[in-house]
Design a protein around this motif. Structure first.
Motif, PDB file in Angstrom:
ATOM      1  N   GLU A   1       0.833  -1.212   0.000  1.00  0.00           N
ATOM      2  CA  GLU A   1       0.000   0.000   0.000  1.00  0.00           C
ATOM      3  C   GLU A   1       0.863   1.255   0.000  1.00  0.00           C
ATOM      4  OE1 GLU A   1      -3.592   2.042   2.665  1.00  0.00           O
ATOM      5  OE2 GLU A   1      -2.806   0.050   3.159  1.00  0.00           O
ATOM      6  N   LEU A   2       1.969   1.225   0.737  1.00  0.00           N
ATOM      7  CA  LEU A   2       2.883   2.369   0.768  1.00  0.00           C
ATOM      8  C   LEU A   2       3.486   2.629  -0.606  1.00  0.00           C
ATOM      9  CD1 LEU A   2       4.300   4.499   2.495  1.00  0.00           C
ATOM     10  CD2 LEU A   2       6.070   2.809   2.994  1.00  0.00           C
ATOM     11  N   GLU A   3       3.823   1.554  -1.313  1.00  0.00           N
ATOM     12  CA  GLU A   3       4.351   1.718  -2.671  1.00  0.00           C
ATOM     13  C   GLU A   3       3.303   2.353  -3.589  1.00  0.00           C
ATOM     14  OE1 GLU A   3       7.389   1.274  -3.740  1.00  0.00           O
ATOM     15  OE2 GLU A   3       8.058   0.676  -1.731  1.00  0.00           O
ATOM     16  N   GLU A   4       2.025   1.934  -3.444  1.00  0.00           N
ATOM     17  CA  GLU A   4       0.952   2.532  -4.247  1.00  0.00           C
ATOM     18  C   GLU A   4       0.783   4.009  -3.915  1.00  0.00           C
ATOM     19  OE1 GLU A   4      -2.534   0.260  -3.606  1.00  0.00           O
ATOM     20  OE2 GLU A   4      -1.809  -1.533  -4.653  1.00  0.00           O
ATOM     21  N   GLN A   5       0.870   4.341  -2.619  1.00  0.00           N
ATOM     22  CA  GLN A   5       0.745   5.735  -2.220  1.00  0.00           C
ATOM     23  C   GLN A   5       1.878   6.579  -2.789  1.00  0.00           C
ATOM     24  OE1 GLN A   5       0.484   5.805   2.031  1.00  0.00           O
ATOM     25  NE2 GLN A   5      -1.613   4.983   2.091  1.00  0.00           N
ATOM     26  N   LYS A   6       3.082   6.004  -2.865  1.00  0.00           N
ATOM     27  CA  LYS A   6       4.191   6.734  -3.457  1.00  0.00           C
ATOM     28  C   LYS A   6       3.925   7.052  -4.922  1.00  0.00           C
ATOM     29  CE  LYS A   6       7.868   4.952  -0.445  1.00  0.00           C
ATOM     30  NZ  LYS A   6       9.108   4.139  -0.380  1.00  0.00           N
ATOM     31  N   VAL A   7       3.348   6.068  -5.652  1.00  0.00           N
ATOM     32  CA  VAL A   7       3.028   6.286  -7.068  1.00  0.00           C
ATOM     33  C   VAL A   7       1.974   7.371  -7.215  1.00  0.00           C
ATOM     34  CG1 VAL A   7       2.092   5.204  -9.146  1.00  0.00           C
ATOM     35  CG2 VAL A   7       3.675   3.929  -7.683  1.00  0.00           C
ATOM     36  N   VAL A   8       0.913   7.295  -6.372  1.00  0.00           N
ATOM     37  CA  VAL A   8      -0.157   8.304  -6.429  1.00  0.00           C
ATOM     38  C   VAL A   8       0.384   9.676  -6.082  1.00  0.00           C
ATOM     39  CG1 VAL A   8      -2.334   9.014  -5.378  1.00  0.00           C
ATOM     40  CG2 VAL A   8      -1.964   6.612  -5.948  1.00  0.00           C
ATOM     41  N   LYS A   9       1.257   9.735  -5.060  1.00  0.00           N
ATOM     42  CA  LYS A   9       1.842  11.010  -4.662  1.00  0.00           C
ATOM     43  C   LYS A   9       2.639  11.621  -5.805  1.00  0.00           C
ATOM     44  CE  LYS A   9       4.871  13.081  -1.199  1.00  0.00           C
ATOM     45  NZ  LYS A   9       5.756  12.842  -0.044  1.00  0.00           N
ATOM     46  N   ALA A  10       3.381  10.782  -6.516  1.00  0.00           N
ATOM     47  CA  ALA A  10       4.167  11.283  -7.644  1.00  0.00           C
ATOM     48  C   ALA A  10       3.255  11.842  -8.739  1.00  0.00           C
ATOM     49  CB  ALA A  10       5.042  10.169  -8.199  1.00  0.00           C
ATOM     50  N   GLU A  11       2.136  11.161  -8.995  1.00  0.00           N
ATOM     51  CA  GLU A  11       1.189  11.652 -10.009  1.00  0.00           C
ATOM     52  C   GLU A  11       0.560  12.974  -9.577  1.00  0.00           C
ATOM     53  OE1 GLU A  11       0.653  10.471 -12.986  1.00  0.00           O
ATOM     54  OE2 GLU A  11       2.099   8.842 -12.693  1.00  0.00           O
ATOM     55  N   LEU A  12       0.204  13.067  -8.281  1.00  0.00           N
ATOM     56  CA  LEU A  12      -0.390  14.311  -7.779  1.00  0.00           C
ATOM     57  C   LEU A  12       0.602  15.469  -7.874  1.00  0.00           C
ATOM     58  CD1 LEU A  12      -2.328  13.019  -4.632  1.00  0.00           C
ATOM     59  CD2 LEU A  12      -3.311  13.828  -6.777  1.00  0.00           C
ATOM     60  N   GLU A  13       1.860  15.178  -7.588  1.00  0.00           N
ATOM     61  CA  GLU A  13       2.865  16.228  -7.701  1.00  0.00           C
ATOM     62  C   GLU A  13       2.989  16.711  -9.140  1.00  0.00           C
ATOM     63  OE1 GLU A  13       6.380  14.557  -6.071  1.00  0.00           O
ATOM     64  OE2 GLU A  13       5.804  14.921  -3.976  1.00  0.00           O
ATOM     65  N   LYS A  14       2.867  15.777 -10.092  1.00  0.00           N
ATOM     66  CA  LYS A  14       2.902  16.194 -11.507  1.00  0.00           C
ATOM     67  C   LYS A  14       1.715  17.092 -11.838  1.00  0.00           C
ATOM     68  CE  LYS A  14       5.336  12.086 -13.212  1.00  0.00           C
ATOM     69  NZ  LYS A  14       5.240  10.899 -14.087  1.00  0.00           N
TER      70      LYS A  14
END
Length: 210
Positions: A142-155
């Motif tokens: 789940e933490l890995e998924e959150q990292k991916v989502v966070k990266a997309e939100l930052e974009k």
């Protein structure tokens, strides 16, 4: 051979006393066979030096085999007595003797019920450890998924910041107000396109009727 497992003796010596006795038996038996072969060889050599000897080598072999069978039967009887004596007096640990590594049991004795309770508790702890390990694995995923989502939100935030900068450079004012205005214009354009499309379809239907 003894059928007593002699577990405590095995723990102390590092081998089963029965295995030790079996190896001793095999060693004695091998020496007996070798001795008979040597005796037979000496007899054949002596007979070769006797002229007109009527004893043939095959007769010597039969006599050797008979004597070997006789010796083996007596040896087995003697070895059975020797085995009993060695297992009782030499390779046996008395019941009142406690090995050094087992002295903790004397200091902290426990019953079968207590041992079973410890076993049950150990199994429960093992199940809990497996469950916690599985939960930790899920949290890591789940933490890995959150990292991916966070990266997309930052974009996306970077895109919004870029758009806001462009609006400011072109004097459009607040980006939120401009974005809301663009949304309204987009909706009006969609309505106009929809109205034009409906009118176009009606005109096509009218032309087909004409």
């Amino acid at each position: 051979m003894s059928v007593d497992p002699m577990v405590y003796e095995t723990q102390f010596f590092g081998f089963t006393p029965q295995t030790c006795m079996l190896r001793v038996y095999i060693a004695f038996q091998d020496y007996l066979f070798e001795m008979m072969l040597v005796v037979e060889g000496v007899m054949l050599k002596k007979l070769d030096g006797i002229p007109d000897c009527k004893v043939s080598p095959s007769q010597i072999r039969k006599c050797t085999e008979k004597f070997l069978l006789f010796m083996k039967e007596h040896f087995d009887k003697l070895f059975t007595k020797m085995e009993e004596m060695l297992l009782q007096l030499v390779l046996n640990i008395p019941k009142n003797v406690l090995l050094p590594e087992d002295r903790v049991q004397e200091q902290c004795p426990y019953s079968k019920e207590e041992f079973q309770a410890l076993q049950d508790e150990l199994q429960q702890l093992q199940r809990q450890c497996r469950a916690e390990a599985a939960a930790e694995q899920e949290l890591r995923a789940e933490l890995e998924e959150q990292k991916v989502v966070k990266a997309e939100l930052e974009k996306i935030l970077q895109c919004f910041d870029a758009l806001e900068s462009i609006c400011r450079e072109n004097g459009a004012g607040n980006f939120k107000e401009s974005f809301a205005l663009l949304t309204q214009y987009s909706k009006k354009l969609q309505d106009v396109l929809k109205d034009v499309k409906e009118k176009s379809e009606k005109m096509k239907q009218h032309d087909q009727l004409m």
